[in-house]
Design a protein around this motif. Structure first.
Motif: not given
Length: 318
Positions: A109-110, A114, A308-309, A311-312, A315-316
């Motif tokens: 998903k990433i 990034d 931002s990374l 947080k991703k 979240k997952i």
């Protein structure tokens, strides 16, 4: 003005730093005071200079100030570099720990670009911003004490200098915002270029077999690289404007003090050499502030990408 929003490296230091920055701020302040005090020593020495006689008091003060400045500078630069690298190391370790806890399906998903950009580029930008941050603090202190010295010598010169610097800062903040926006836009296309290079490396055999796909991928890579170039060139133009504006603006300030005010105010010329020396001390730190625009714009962009990374990843894993 929210300093944490304009220069996010300050917020990062407060959040990620394992030690207080008070000592470094105090050293930056001391360096600024030492540098500003050189004005008074130089003006005093020039006022008493005479052939065949050496003012040992002013000469000794000058040497002591320079030695103290060198010692402070060495400590500040070494410590700020160390703090920057420690924070970058802390960020890399924390993100690595979160990455290794993700499953393969979650990692898909990433965007890999990034992750690689944050680990190889952004953390280095963050680390290199800290020495510049503390040098800017020192420069601000030089400007403040120089303005106080100018106010003691001449109030009209002080008000002219203060107004000029205020106008310059408004222009600086406007250009800093434009550069920040441009650099954020370039990040998207940089990631695409990185992805395409990764595709070339990992799909080397397939691309050798399928020439059409090879050519199409190359055209897309060139197109996105061209966009990165155009955006960064457009980001450089405000930097050039700021540098040019700063130099013209502050030398015009000197021209007003040297040529205009003596014709408007009686007895102003008595302090003219001292005022000129003080203004010349102000110009370099103010120019450095303008030169710091791309540094802090890049660090703001890098910090945004790091969080931002993160947080991703958070979240997952929820």
């Amino acid at each position: 003005m929210d300093i944490n929003n304009k220069i996010r490296i300050v917020h990062l230091f407060n959040k990620e730093g394992s030690e207080s920055g008070t000592n470094l701020v105090l050293i930056s302040f001391a360096m600024g005071v030492l540098q500003a005090s050189l004005i008074a020593v130089i003006n005093s020495a020039s006022g008493t200079a005479d052939y065949g006689s050496l003012n040992f008091r002013n000469f000794a003060l000058f040497i002591i100030i320079i030695l103290l400045f060198v010692l402070c500078f060495k400590h500040l630069q070494t410590k700020s570099f160390l703090i920057g690298e420690k924070i970058a190391h802390k960020i890399r370790c924390r993100l690595s720990n979160k990455l290794r806890k993700c499953s393969f399906q979650e990692l898909e998903k990433i965007n890999p670009s990034d992750v690689f950009m944050v680990f190889t580029n952004d953390t280095n930008i963050i680390a290199q911003s800290f020495p510049i941050l503390f040098m800017i603090i020192q420069g601000i202190v030089v400007v403040i004490f120089s303005l106080i010295y100018i106010a003691v010598l001449s109030r009209p010169a002080f008000f002219v200098s203060l107004c000029s610097i205020s106008i310059g800062m408004v222009f600086y903040l406007k250009q800093a915002k434009d550069i920040d926006i441009a650099l954020q836009a370039s990040t998207k296309f940089q990631g695409k270029v990185f992805d395409m290079i990764s595709d070339i490396i990992h799909g080397f055999k397939e691309l050798k077999i399928n020439q059409n796909k090879n050519d199409e991928l190359y055209k897309d890579l060139v197109s996105n690289s061209e966009k990165v170039k155009d955006i960064k060139v457009n980001a450089i133009l405000p930097i050039v404007r700021v540098t040019l504006f700063a130099n013209i603006f502050f030398y015009m300030l000197i021209a007003i003090v040297v040529f205009v005010l003596p014709n408007l105010i009686s007895e102003f010329s008595d302090n003219l050499p001292k005022l000129t020396a003080a203004l010349l001390f102000i110009v370099p730190p103010l120019t450095n502030v303008g030169g710091s625009i791309p540094v802090f714009a890049n660090s703001n962009n890098a910090i945004d990408k790091v969080y931002s990374l993160e947080k991703k990843l958070d979240k997952i894993q929820e």
